[in-house]
Enzyme design. Structure first.
Site, PDB file in Angstrom:
ATOM      1  N   LYS A 185       0.845  -1.191   0.000  1.00  0.00           N
ATOM      2  CA  LYS A 185       0.000   0.000   0.000  1.00  0.00           C
ATOM      3  C   LYS A 185       0.889   1.253   0.000  1.00  0.00           C
ATOM      4  CE  LYS A 185      -2.200   3.328   2.575  1.00  0.00           C
ATOM      5  NZ  LYS A 185      -1.918   4.277   1.523  1.00  0.00           N
ATOM      6  N   GLU A 258       9.456   1.932  10.700  1.00  0.00           N
ATOM      7  CA  GLU A 258      10.502   2.915  10.382  1.00  0.00           C
ATOM      8  C   GLU A 258       9.818   4.275  10.382  1.00  0.00           C
ATOM      9  OE1 GLU A 258      13.613   2.062  10.267  1.00  0.00           O
ATOM     10  OE2 GLU A 258      13.122  -0.052  10.458  1.00  0.00           O
ATOM     11  N   CYS A 292      13.378  11.513   6.438  1.00  0.00           N
ATOM     12  CA  CYS A 292      13.346  11.065   7.838  1.00  0.00           C
ATOM     13  C   CYS A 292      14.636  11.407   8.562  1.00  0.00           C
ATOM     14  CB  CYS A 292      13.077   9.568   7.907  1.00  0.00           C
ATOM     15  SG  CYS A 292      14.281   8.601   6.990  1.00  0.00           S
ATOM     16  N   GLU A 391       9.227  16.765  14.585  1.00  0.00           N
ATOM     17  CA  GLU A 391       9.770  16.668  13.220  1.00  0.00           C
ATOM     18  C   GLU A 391       9.087  17.747  12.370  1.00  0.00           C
ATOM     19  OE1 GLU A 391       8.469  13.242  10.880  1.00  0.00           O
ATOM     20  OE2 GLU A 391      10.534  12.961  10.221  1.00  0.00           O
TER      21      GLU A 391
HETATM   22  P1  NAD Z   1       2.252   8.899   7.090  1.00  0.00           P
HETATM   23  O1  NAD Z   1       2.458   8.219   8.382  1.00  0.00           O
HETATM   24  O2  NAD Z   1       1.219   9.943   6.985  1.00  0.00           O
HETATM   25  O3  NAD Z   1       1.895   7.822   5.948  1.00  0.00           O
HETATM   26  C1  NAD Z   1       2.714   6.702   5.695  1.00  0.00           C
HETATM   27  C2  NAD Z   1       1.849   5.600   5.117  1.00  0.00           C
HETATM   28  O4  NAD Z   1       0.932   5.149   6.129  1.00  0.00           O
HETATM   29  C3  NAD Z   1       0.981   6.049   3.950  1.00  0.00           C
HETATM   30  O5  NAD Z   1       0.883   5.021   2.999  1.00  0.00           O
HETATM   31  C4  NAD Z   1      -0.365   6.300   4.614  1.00  0.00           C
HETATM   32  O6  NAD Z   1      -1.458   6.200   3.728  1.00  0.00           O
HETATM   33  C5  NAD Z   1      -0.392   5.206   5.660  1.00  0.00           C
HETATM   34  N1  NAD Z   1      -1.273   5.484   6.799  1.00  0.00           N
HETATM   35  C6  NAD Z   1      -1.714   6.694   7.230  1.00  0.00           C
HETATM   36  N2  NAD Z   1      -2.506   6.537   8.311  1.00  0.00           N
HETATM   37  C7  NAD Z   1      -2.561   5.210   8.569  1.00  0.00           C
HETATM   38  C8  NAD Z   1      -3.204   4.422   9.566  1.00  0.00           C
HETATM   39  N3  NAD Z   1      -3.965   4.975  10.504  1.00  0.00           N
HETATM   40  N4  NAD Z   1      -3.015   3.082   9.550  1.00  0.00           N
HETATM   41  C9  NAD Z   1      -2.222   2.506   8.612  1.00  0.00           C
HETATM   42  N5  NAD Z   1      -1.613   3.201   7.634  1.00  0.00           N
HETATM   43  C10 NAD Z   1      -1.765   4.531   7.612  1.00  0.00           C
HETATM   44  O7  NAD Z   1       3.681   9.431   6.649  1.00  0.00           O
HETATM   45  P2  NAD Z   1       4.015  10.320   5.383  1.00  0.00           P
HETATM   46  O8  NAD Z   1       3.566  11.704   5.646  1.00  0.00           O
HETATM   47  O9  NAD Z   1       3.565   9.622   4.151  1.00  0.00           O
HETATM   48  O10 NAD Z   1       5.616  10.233   5.387  1.00  0.00           O
HETATM   49  C11 NAD Z   1       6.428  11.044   6.160  1.00  0.00           C
HETATM   50  C12 NAD Z   1       6.882  10.353   7.436  1.00  0.00           C
HETATM   51  O11 NAD Z   1       7.581   9.138   7.123  1.00  0.00           O
HETATM   52  C13 NAD Z   1       7.867  11.203   8.210  1.00  0.00           C
HETATM   53  O12 NAD Z   1       7.571  11.143   9.569  1.00  0.00           O
HETATM   54  C14 NAD Z   1       9.211  10.540   7.921  1.00  0.00           C
HETATM   55  O13 NAD Z   1      10.204  10.779   8.888  1.00  0.00           O
HETATM   56  C15 NAD Z   1       8.810   9.092   7.858  1.00  0.00           C
HETATM   57  N6  NAD Z   1       9.812   8.294   7.158  1.00  0.00           N
HETATM   58  C16 NAD Z   1      10.596   7.460   7.898  1.00  0.00           C
HETATM   59  C17 NAD Z   1      11.605   6.724   7.281  1.00  0.00           C
HETATM   60  C18 NAD Z   1      12.509   5.825   8.085  1.00  0.00           C
HETATM   61  O14 NAD Z   1      13.245   5.061   7.481  1.00  0.00           O
HETATM   62  N7  NAD Z   1      12.494   5.895   9.407  1.00  0.00           N
HETATM   63  C19 NAD Z   1      11.792   6.822   5.889  1.00  0.00           C
HETATM   64  C20 NAD Z   1      10.958   7.679   5.168  1.00  0.00           C
HETATM   65  C21 NAD Z   1       9.969   8.410   5.816  1.00  0.00           C
END
Ligand code: NAD
Length: 491
Positions: A185, A258, A292, A391
């Protein structure tokens, strides 16, 4: 509807999900649009999956387990190489589309799609050499313990929008070569890249049901993947709050999270300031700070504060904000409205508590969308400000000042996150002291907080995650240990 892509007129694409070996719509018939943050145009329309769609994908993945397990490890490795080979000639085309979909400058998009190849092939090589121990019995001296690794079964993979090509290249193919079937997804802001990626897997011959792509809201698709008991393993890359929501419903399955970071970069008074400024700028402005392991906070020793700040402002003036498809653009638009609003909220909070904007600080005018944000340097930041505590995820360089090592460590560790950090100093002892004291999964010495390679462990501590990925650790995340206990006795 017509859009302009690469200078040519093109229809808005109607893309589909991939479930059980077929490209399909949602059972509800509902769809959602993907808009370019760079141009504001609608690029594509995709199915908005329901829980029923997710369950169908999970059932297909369960059924397909036997098909992936029927392939030997050399056959799975060959599949990975085939995917990489198919992508290679089309890097430029995907990079341009990635820039339109995500907003990052074309040079960064090119590097991201190029990176897909080694990510997949290195892990294929890791799989060839994945070792497990054989142990001699101690309490049972006539026994030998043969440790092996087995696939988890059905794996759910949920990814964010900041690296739409790299994320599936780091995880989806890896889960499959480990012998799992996958329900993938992607983020709803960037699902076009995910469709393109899955098209290659299909072309390469990944068996029916082994790869399923389901598009739609996280609260529906992601939650069902996390909750469903037929899913044996789950990997989520996303915000810390999302990780918490997933962890709450995941039950007993192997979960790898992550999550967000709040990377501090510490500049000591003996640091090479030119190098520190360059690394800070890279970590703050690359991908508009939507990384991230971005440089989220810069902690500068009071003795070098003025010099560092002056040089960082000069460096920031050279960051070219503009059309991300142009080769000389350094900074494109941010990806979406909520992330820009978060940056604005953090800056407003900081200014209201006494911080000083030295450069930028607001949305830029004169662009096709309102998502272009000026590269920003903000000084006099203090630990109580949101920009330090949370963040920010934008092209912002917040500067805090410290006067002692203890103070720097306290500020750096004083947030719930712990992903990446950096220390700049010429003194070896100081560097290692910080390396030991900083509570982050990685500490970079004399380099940018934003540093990553194919084969070292990637670990978030505290609220930055659970489990490790990267290199062979990704393969470990998608497998479980099994021990075969063998009795050896005189016949
Ligand atoms: P997000 O948490 O909003 O979304 C990530 C994914 O989760 C998306 O596919 C989203 O549709 C899904 N999602 C959203 N709500 C959900 C729920 N309640 N249950 C299950 N899935 C759900 O994050 P984003 O805005 O897409 O990405 C940015 C974040 O990702 C930042 O915090 C960044 O630091 C983090 N990130 C971490 C790493 C790492 O390796 N630690 C790498 C890249 C990004």
């Amino acid at each position: 509807m017509i859009i302009i892509f690469n200078g040519e007129e093109k229809m808005v694409e109607k893309l589909k999900m991939y479930i059980d070996g077929e490209w399909v719509d949602s059972v509800s018939g509902e769809t959602f649009e993907v808009k370019s943050p760079a141009t504001g145009q609608v690029l594509a329309v995709l199915p908005k999956a329901t829980v029923e769609d997710v369950k169908r994908a999970i059932d297909a993945a369960e059924e397909a387990q036997k098909r992936i397990l029927a392939l030997s490890i050399p056959e799975r490795v060959k599949l990975a190489y085939k995917v990489a080979e198919l992508i290679k000639p089309n890097i430029e085309q995907h990079a341009r589309e990635l820039t339109l979909e995500q907003g990052k400058p074309i040079r960064e998009s090119r590097a991201e799609v190029e990176d897909v190849i080694p990510n997949i092939t290195w892990n294929a090589e890791d799989l060839k050499r994945l070792e497990t121990p054989v142990l001699r019995g101690y309490a049972n001296p006539d026994m030998m313990y043969i440790v092996t690794r087995e696939p988890l079964g059905v794996v759910g993979i949920i990814t964010p929008w900041n690296y739409p090509w790299l994320m599936p290249a780091e995880y989806v193919m890896q889960a499959i070569i480990c012998g799992n079937s996958v329900v993938y997804k992607p983020a709803s802001y960037t699902p076009i890249s995910a469709v393109r990626f899955v098209e290659y897997l299909v072309k390469a011959g990944v068996p029916k049901g082994v790869i399923n792509l389901v598009t739609g809201p996280g609260e529906v698709v992601g939650q069902e993947l996390a909750r469903n008991e037929k899913v044996n393993g789950l990997l989520l890359v996303g915000e810390t709050t999302t990780g918490e929501q997933v962890a709450k419903v995941a039950g007993v399955k192997k979960v790898t999270l992550e999550l967000g970071g709040n990377g501090p970069m510490i500049v000591m008074d003996d640091a090479n300031i030119e190098k520190a400024v360059e690394d800070a700028a890279f970590g703050c402005y690359n991908n508009a700070g939507q990384v991230c392991c971005a440089t989220e906070r810069i902690l500068v020793h009071e003795k070098v504060h003025d010099k560092f700040v002056r040089m960082l402002v000069e460096r920031t003036k050279k960051v070219k904000l503009g059309d991300p498809l142009k080769e000389d653009t350094d900074l494109g638009p941010m990806n979406n409205e909520p992330v820009v609003q978060k940056v604005e909220r953090h800056i407003k909070d900081a200014v209201s508590k006494g911080a000083k904007i030295l450069f930028g600080g607001k949305r830029a005018e004169g662009f096709p969308t309102k998502l272009y944000f000026e590269p920003t340097v903000i000084d006099n930041v203090t630990p109580d400000m949101l920009i330090n505590k949370e963040e920010t995820f934008g092209p912002v360089a917040p500067i805090l000042t410290f006067s002692s090592i203890d103070e720097a460590i306290e500020i750096a560790n004083g947030t719930p996150y712990g992903l990446s950090s950096a220390i700049h100093t010429k003194d070896l002892n100081t560097a290692f002291y910080f390396a030991e004291k900083l509570k982050t999964g990685q500490v970079v010495i004399n380099g940018p907080v934003l540093l990553w390679d194919y084969h070292h462990p990637w670990v978030g501590v505290k609220k930055s995650g659970i489990g490790a990925v990267g290199g062979k650790w990704t393969l470990e995340a998608f497998t479980q240990l099994k021990t075969i206990l063998l009795r050896i006795a005189k016949p």
